[in-house]
Design an enzyme around this catalytic site. Structure first.
Site, PDB file in Angstrom:
ATOM      1  N   SER A  66      27.863 -37.561 -43.106  1.00  0.00           N
ATOM      2  CA  SER A  66      26.585 -37.782 -43.792  1.00  0.00           C
ATOM      3  C   SER A  66      26.713 -38.073 -45.279  1.00  0.00           C
ATOM      4  O   SER A  66      25.702 -38.364 -45.932  1.00  0.00           O
ATOM      5  CB  SER A  66      25.653 -36.579 -43.574  1.00  0.00           C
ATOM      6  OG  SER A  66      25.061 -36.640 -42.297  1.00  0.00           O
ATOM      7  N   LYS A  69      25.127 -41.196 -46.507  1.00  0.00           N
ATOM      8  CA  LYS A  69      23.728 -41.310 -46.932  1.00  0.00           C
ATOM      9  C   LYS A  69      23.583 -41.514 -48.430  1.00  0.00           C
ATOM     10  O   LYS A  69      22.514 -41.915 -48.901  1.00  0.00           O
ATOM     11  CB  LYS A  69      22.947 -40.077 -46.473  1.00  0.00           C
ATOM     12  CG  LYS A  69      22.809 -39.952 -44.953  1.00  0.00           C
ATOM     13  CD  LYS A  69      21.965 -38.740 -44.565  1.00  0.00           C
ATOM     14  CE  LYS A  69      21.716 -38.678 -43.057  1.00  0.00           C
ATOM     15  NZ  LYS A  69      22.905 -38.283 -42.292  1.00  0.00           N
ATOM     16  N   SER A 130      19.574 -33.770 -44.695  1.00  0.00           N
ATOM     17  CA  SER A 130      20.483 -34.721 -44.057  1.00  0.00           C
ATOM     18  C   SER A 130      19.936 -35.262 -42.751  1.00  0.00           C
ATOM     19  O   SER A 130      20.690 -35.532 -41.807  1.00  0.00           O
ATOM     20  CB  SER A 130      21.857 -34.074 -43.821  1.00  0.00           C
ATOM     21  OG  SER A 130      22.856 -35.042 -43.665  1.00  0.00           O
TER      22      SER A 130
END
Length: 445
Positions: A66, A69, A130
Site C-alpha cells: 500500500s 498509494k 489504506s
C-alpha cells in the site's frame, strides 16, 4: 452508533507480543553508529536537501504494497492543482471498486453503490485507513479507468526520476487478487515494484510539492460512512495503551504497506524542530517491526546529524576569486557563490567538505577569459559541494540534490570604449608582429 474498525486480529496479536522498550527513546551513540536494521531494504533522507543519511540495499525493487498509494495521493493533488477536480467533486462507486471494498481480506471500510462520495472523503479513507476501494474510485475518477491511471503513475514516476519502479495498479494489491478487473495493459501475475530509494523520492516529492498531504496523513482517526477508522500508522499518538509504545514525537506521515509478498513496509516522515527526515523500511517481519526499525532510523538521523552552514553565500575559493576579463574596462571580475551550502553534517565531518568550481565553458574564450559586458550576478558557472569522507551515500536524485549553487559575477563590468579597444587591437597586432619577426630572426641563426 460508531464502531471502531481494526485490521483483523492484528491489534490483539500485537498486544500479546508487546515489545518491552519504548522505541521512541534515543539510541546510544554506539547503537546509532552500527545501526543494524532488521529490514530487507531501508533508507533515510533529509527532506530539505535530499541528502541520504543512511541506506541498506536501497536499489532492490520490492513489492511496496500500500505504499503504492503515495503515488495515487500525489496524482490526486496534481489533479486538484490543475483544476481537473476539487475536494468537493463527487463520484459514485463502480462495480470493481465495490467488489474490492466488500472483500474482508483486504483493507476496507465497505462502500455503498448509487451514492455520491466526495474526493475528500475518498482520499481520507485511502490515506488514513489504506482503503483499496476508495483508491480505485479516485483512480477511475481522474483517468476514466484504472488502466489509464496506471499509465499516469508510470509517467509521473519517470518524470520524478524514480530509478526502480513498476506500477500495475493504484492500490498495491497483487494483480492476482483483482480477478477479472486486472488493469488493461498489465497481466494477472504482475505486482507493483519500488526500491526503497524510489519510495523515498516519491515521498520527497509528495511532502515538498504538497505539504498539505501531511495534514491528512497525520490524522489519528477519521470519520467515514458512520464509522471511526483509525490510522494504521502506529507512530502517531494513538489513545490505545498497547499502541502508545510506538509513538514517535514529530511523526506525521506517511504510508504503511503489507501483503504476503511484500512483508511489512512503512514510509515514514518526522519533523523535529526545523529538521524533517523521510525514512523507508521494506520487508520487515511484523507490524511492530516496521515501526521499531523506522524508530531506529529516525533516532540515528536526529541524534547524529546537525544542519550546518558549511559555506556562506558569497564564498570564494582563495586562488580562484577572480576571472580575467576580455574587452572590459576592468581586467578581472570577482566571482562568488550566490547561495549558502547547508547540509546535515554528522559529528566533526564538516572538515571533510570542500567546494569545486565548474565554469561555464560557453562563457569563456580560448584564453579562459570572460568577455565584457558582464552583468552583476550574472551566472558564470556552478560551485559544487564535495564530500571527501569514507562513507558518502550521496543524494536521492539529481533533481533533489542541493549540492550545487550558482557561481556569479560580483560586479558589473562595462565593455571598453571603441578607442581603447582599437588601441588594444593595434597593440595586439604589433605584439604579434614583433613576435613573428623575432622568431624569424632566431631561425636565421
Amino acid at each position: 452508533m460508531k464502531h471502531k474498525l481494526t485490521k483483523g486480529m492484528s491489534f490483539l496479536l500485537i498486544a500479546i507480543v508487546m515489545v518491552t522498550t519504548i522505541i521512541g527513546q534515543p539510541l546510544s551513540a554506539k547503537a546509532a553508529e552500527t545501526l543494524e536494521l532488521q529490514a530487507e531494504s531501508a533508507i533515510l533522507v533529509d527532506s530539505e536537501t535530499g541528502k541520504i543519511l543512511f541506506s541498506k540495499n536501497p536499489d532492490i525493487a520490492l513489492p511496496p504494497a500500500s505504499m503504492t498509494k503515495m503515488m495515487t495521493e500525489y496524482l490526486v493533488h496534481d489533479a486538484i492543482e490543475n483544476g481537473e477536480i476539487e475536494w468537493g467533486t463527487t463520484t459514485q462507486i463502480s462495480n470493481y471498486a465495490y467488489s474490492i471494498s466488500a472483500d474482508s481480506s483486504f483493507s476496507g471500510i465497505g462502500l455503498t453503490q448509487d451514492k455520491p462520495y466526495t474526493v475528500e472523503e475518498l482520499y481520507n479513507a485511502m490515506a488514513v485507513f489504506s482503503d483499496n476501494g476508495t483508491t480505485i474510485a479516485l483512480a477511475e475518477l481522474i483517468a476514466g479507468s484504472e488502466g489509464d491511471f496506471v499509465k499516469m503513475m508510470n509517467d509521473k514516476a519517470k518524470e520524478m526520476g524514480l530509478p526502480d519502479y513498476k506500477f500495475v495498479n493504484s492500490t498495491g494489491l497483487p494483480n492476482s487478487s483483482l480477478g477479472e478487473n486486472v488493469p488493461k495493459g498489465t497481466s494477472p501475475s504482475d505486482t507493483n515494484l519500488l526500491s526503497a530509494k524510489s519510495a523515498a523520492i516519491l515521498a520527497y516529492n509528495l511532502v515538498n510539492d504538497y505539504p498539505e498531504s501531511l495534514d491528512i496523513s497525520s490524522q489519528i482517526e477519521s470519520e467515514f460512512e458512520g464509522y471511526t477508522v483509525e490510522n494504521l500508522n502506529w507512530m502517531l499518538p494513538h489513545e490505545a495503551t498497547y499502541l502508545q509504545q510506538f509513538h514517535y514525537e514529530g511523526v506525521d506521515g506517511l504510508k504503511t504497506g503489507h501483503t504476503d509478498l511484500a512483508g511489512y513496509c512503512f514510509t515514514g516522515t518526522a519533523q523535529v524542530d526545523n529538521n524533517r527526515l523521510i525514512s523507508v523500511v521494506m520487508k520487515t517481519e511484523s507490524e511492530a517491526a516496521r515501526f521499531e526499525q523506522t524508530a531506529k532510523l529516525l533516532n540515528y538521523g536526529f541524534n547524529n546529524f546537525d544542519q550546518k552552514e558549511l559555506f556562506a553565500k558569497g564564498y570564494q575559493l582563495e586562488d580562484k576569486s577572480t576571472l580575467p576579463v576580455a574587452k572590459g574596462k576592468e581586467d578581472t571580475v570577482q566571482i562568488a557563490t550566490n547561495d549558502s551550502f547547508e547540509v546535515p553534517v554528522k559529528g566533526d565531518q564538516a572538515e571533510n567538505y570542500s567546494i569545486e568550481y565548474h565554469l561555464d565553458k560557453d562563457k569563456l574564450n580560448k584564453d579562459g577569459e570572460i568577455t565584457a559586458p558582464i552583468k552583476k550576478d550574472e551566472k558564470i558557472g556552478t560551485a559544487e559541494l564535495v564530500f571527501n569522507g569514507e562513507v558518502n551515500y550521496g543524494y536521492i536524485s539529481d533533481e533533489s540534490s542541493k549540492n550545487t549553487v550558482d557561481l556569479v559575477a560580483q560586479d558589473a563590468i562595462e565593455k571598453d570604449n571603441w578607442f581603447m579597444l582599437t588601441l588594444g587591437a593595434i597593440g595586439d597586432f604589433f605584439t604579434g608582429l614583433f613576435s613573428t619577426i623575432v622568431d624569424t630572426v632566431k631561425g636565421w641563426f
